[in-house]
Design a protein around this motif. Structure first.
Motif, mmCIF file in Angstrom:
data_model
loop_
_atom_site.group_PDB
_atom_site.id
_atom_site.type_symbol
_atom_site.label_atom_id
_atom_site.label_comp_id
_atom_site.label_asym_id
_atom_site.label_seq_id
_atom_site.Cartn_x
_atom_site.Cartn_y
_atom_site.Cartn_z
ATOM 1 N N ARG A 92 -3.241 0.177 9.072
ATOM 2 C CA ARG A 92 -3.957 -0.120 7.832
ATOM 3 C C ARG A 92 -2.986 -0.695 6.803
ATOM 4 O O ARG A 92 -1.808 -0.342 6.775
ATOM 5 C CB ARG A 92 -4.593 1.160 7.300
ATOM 6 N N ALA A 127 -1.400 12.117 8.158
ATOM 7 C CA ALA A 127 -1.718 11.009 9.070
ATOM 8 C C ALA A 127 -0.650 9.919 8.945
ATOM 9 O O ALA A 127 -0.933 8.810 8.494
ATOM 10 C CB ALA A 127 -3.105 10.452 8.760
ATOM 11 N N ASP A 130 -1.156 6.145 10.250
ATOM 12 C CA ASP A 130 -2.219 5.251 9.784
ATOM 13 C C ASP A 130 -1.656 3.936 9.254
ATOM 14 O O ASP A 130 -2.338 2.915 9.241
ATOM 15 C CB ASP A 130 -3.029 5.919 8.660
ATOM 16 N N TYR A 131 -0.393 3.982 8.815
ATOM 17 C CA TYR A 131 0.234 2.832 8.168
ATOM 18 C C TYR A 131 1.598 2.585 8.786
ATOM 19 O O TYR A 131 2.221 3.494 9.350
ATOM 20 C CB TYR A 131 0.437 3.095 6.666
#
Length: 295
Positions: A92, A127, A130-131
């Motif tokens: 993301r 998380a 996520d990136y």
């Protein structure tokens, strides 16, 4: 962003002082700082060229100030962690990480229950994949928090004083009464961060409201000597070019310099200077206003 220098409650008349450079490829589409029509109260540049943005999602940003009534103010900035071997095309956008906080709504919580800075960084820390790698700084102008998803350190509240971050996995910090030797970090301090924090402190000490002097701090093109260069996985000639506070490489460089000054009475000034290839000056935007800091 690739360099963020912060004075947090480091002067009795100033709540927050930020001087930051955003470094990016010259070909990446970008819109200058403005009030966002789709996000009332948000003042930020617009990263229209980010990959990993979901359909219908607004552009991301690299630094922003969100102003709302009743003291619901938010500041956020992000830098990438430079490691060419650790890049996923399906991650993301890091700009969305800021937007989630600045807009006061998230895909992880209803808007009415949206967390403040501490809970937000603790939430996103669950998380980390996520990136791609990032350093994140978020604040509600009451507390200031940092987190990197490529660091073993837990998210932490940054105390009053001076702080600097670039593209490593750590934040460099020092107390308000700062001498250069007082700087602490869990890894060797990058030269541009060490010198940048020291010069920021000097401006805060002598002329805290002098916006032009903060831009002078950001404009320094001095490259670090080879023995002090960080080793982040890019070729030595690129590592050398990236070691300057203001970068003017042929394909990649400083695209925007931003200074934000927030006084204890709520008066703020946010100024962005934008640049093209090799540091060509493209323009300046100045926004002044008043924040409610009583909440």
């Amino acid at each position: 962003m690739c360099l963020v220098l912060i004075g947090w409650r480091a002067h009795p008349e100033y709540r927050l002082i930020v001087a930051a450079n955003r470094d990016e490829f010259y070909t990446r589409p970008t819109e200058s700082m403005r009030w966002w029509p789709e996000a009332p109260g948000l003042l930020a540049g617009r990263d229209t060229g980010a990959v990993g943005r979901a359909a219908g999602e607004p552009p991301g940003t690299w630094l922003g100030l969100s102003t709302h009534p009743h003291g619901d103010n938010r500041f956020a900035a992000v830098t990438n962690v430079r490691n060419p071997a650790d890049q996923r095309v399906d991650a993301r956008s890091r700009g969305a990480l800021l937007m989630d906080f600045l807009r006061g709504a998230s895909d992880r919580a209803p808007a009415s229950e949206f967390p403040g800075p501490e809970k937000y960084v603790l939430d996103v820390a669950t998380a980390p994949d996520d990136y791609n790698g990032y350093n994140l700084v978020v604040s509600d102008l009451r507390t200031l928090w940092w987190h990197s998803n490529r660091s073993a350190a837990e998210p932490s509240e940054l105390p009053p004083g001076f702080h600097g971050l670039s593209n490593g996995t750590f934040v460099t910090s020092g107390p308000p009464a700062l001498a250069e030797a007082n700087l602490t970090a869990p890894a060797p301090i990058w030269p541009k961060v060490r010198a940048g924090v020291a010069q920021l402190r000097e401006v805060v000490r002598t002329e805290p409201g002098a916006v032009d002097r903060y831009f002078e701090v950001l404009a320094d093109r001095t490259e670090a000597p080879d023995e002090l260069l960080p080793r982040t996985g890019v070729p030595d000639d690129m590592e050398r070019a990236l070691s300057a506070r203001f970068i003017a490489h042929t394909v990649h460089g400083t695209r925007a310099s931003t200074v934000l000054v927030v006084r204890e009475d709520g008066a703020f000034e946010m100024v962005e200077r934008s640049f093209g290839r090799l540091g060509e000056e493209l323009g300046e935007i100045v926004v002044r206003g008043l924040l409610d800091l009583t909440g």
